[in-house]
Design an enzyme around this catalytic site. Structure first.
Site, PDB file in Angstrom:
ATOM      1  N   LYS A  72       0.846  -1.201   0.000  1.00 52.00           N
ATOM      2  CA  LYS A  72       0.000   0.000   0.000  1.00 52.00           C
ATOM      3  C   LYS A  72       0.871   1.238   0.000  1.00 52.00           C
ATOM      4  O   LYS A  72       1.748   1.419   0.839  1.00 52.00           O
ATOM      5  CB  LYS A  72      -0.876   0.025   1.252  1.00 52.00           C
TER       6      LYS A  72
HETATM    7  C1  E4P Z   1      -8.117   0.127   3.633  1.00 52.97           C
HETATM    8  O1  E4P Z   1      -7.354  -0.405   2.943  1.00 52.97           O
HETATM    9  C2  E4P Z   1      -7.805   0.944   4.787  1.00 52.97           C
HETATM   10  O2  E4P Z   1      -6.925   0.254   5.630  1.00 52.97           O
HETATM   11  C3  E4P Z   1      -8.993   1.276   5.561  1.00 52.97           C
HETATM   12  O3  E4P Z   1     -10.178   0.954   5.027  1.00 52.97           O
HETATM   13  C4  E4P Z   1      -8.932   2.437   6.433  1.00 52.97           C
HETATM   14  O4  E4P Z   1      -9.761   2.122   7.469  1.00 52.97           O
HETATM   15  P1  E4P Z   1      -9.731   2.626   8.921  1.00 52.97           P
HETATM   16  O5  E4P Z   1     -10.397   3.932   8.914  1.00 52.97           O
HETATM   17  O6  E4P Z   1     -10.546   1.561   9.587  1.00 52.97           O
HETATM   18  O7  E4P Z   1      -8.348   2.674   9.455  1.00 52.97           O
END
Ligand code: E4P
Length: 231
Positions: A94
């Protein structure tokens, strides 16, 4: 539509796989923090579980792992991504949707390291990662809707753009930070490839007051059916 679990907690990953047959996992620095483990231990435990389950390969069960968010230079991002990618063949790296991030993702994809361009908040941010061959893009839904925005059109626009230019299915759209069952429906109606959400959202999506009421109605009928009274 594929369902990914948004978590780095092993007990949640195991439960979501056993119960709902999730198709992959996404993590971010907040999820690693919530796991209570150091970064390398948290992702190492996921890699070990993948081996135990025989789920090897990102094609089979992708696990998104985010690079250190302090890195803002493309070369350093690539170096970090190579290290993370070498730990497990399931890891998709990512990278934030910035100019340096897209540059890094483009070069990583050429090396065969798959990428998930994340923190996308507008359809235009989703175009360059697709042109440059990223495996996933992650438009965030929950954060925007929490902020009072309705995301249906936003997801629909990304799907339409991808269909217009042949990216649809090649760069898969992960609707991220999904917080409610209604958002699952919105993403599915728009044609998103994947949603990622916490375990509680999957559980909530199978709850409906009428289903519970229906079970009670049928229990009552069952109990008053001739021959069932003493059973
Ligand atoms: C997705 O890949 C992200 O990690 C995510 O949806 C962000 O989510 P959060 O707000 O639960 O950290």
């Amino acid at each position: 539509m594929k369902y990914f679990l948004d978590s780095a907690k092993m007990e949640e990953i195991k439960e979501a796989y056993a119960t709902f047959g999730i198709d992959g996992v996404t993590t971010n620095p907040r999820h690693i923090q919530a796991s209570g483990k150091p970064f390398l231990d948290a992702i190492g435990d996921i890699a070990d579980w993948i081996r135990e389950e025989g789920l090897g390969g990102y094609e089979r069960f992708p696990v998104s792992v985010e690079i250190n968010p302090h890195i803002d230079d493309a070369n350093a991002m690539i170096e970090e991504a190579r290290k993370i990618g070498s730990i497990c063949k399931n890891f998709v790296i990512k990278i934030p949707a910035t100019e340096a991030g897209v540059t890094a993702a483009r070069r990583l994809e050429k090396e065969g390291i798959r990428t998930n361009v994340t923190l996308i908040f507008s359809p235009s941010q989703a175009i360059l990662p697709a042109k440059n061959g990223s495996l996933f893009v992650s438009p965030f839904i929950g954060w925007k809707e929490q902020n009072g925005e309705d995301c249906k059109q936003y997801i629909q626009d990304i799907v339409t753009i991808y269909k217009n230019y042949g990216f649809y299915g090649k760069t898969q759209i992960i609707c991220a930070a999904v917080r409610t069952p209604k958002q699952f429906t919105d993403c599915a109606v728009a044609g998103a490839d994947i949603v990622t959400a916490g375990l509680v959202v999957y559980k909530d999506s199978m709850h409906h007051a009428y289903t519970r009421q229906g079970i009670e109605t049928f229990e009552d009928a069952w109990d008053h059916t001739v021959g069932n009274e003493d059973a």
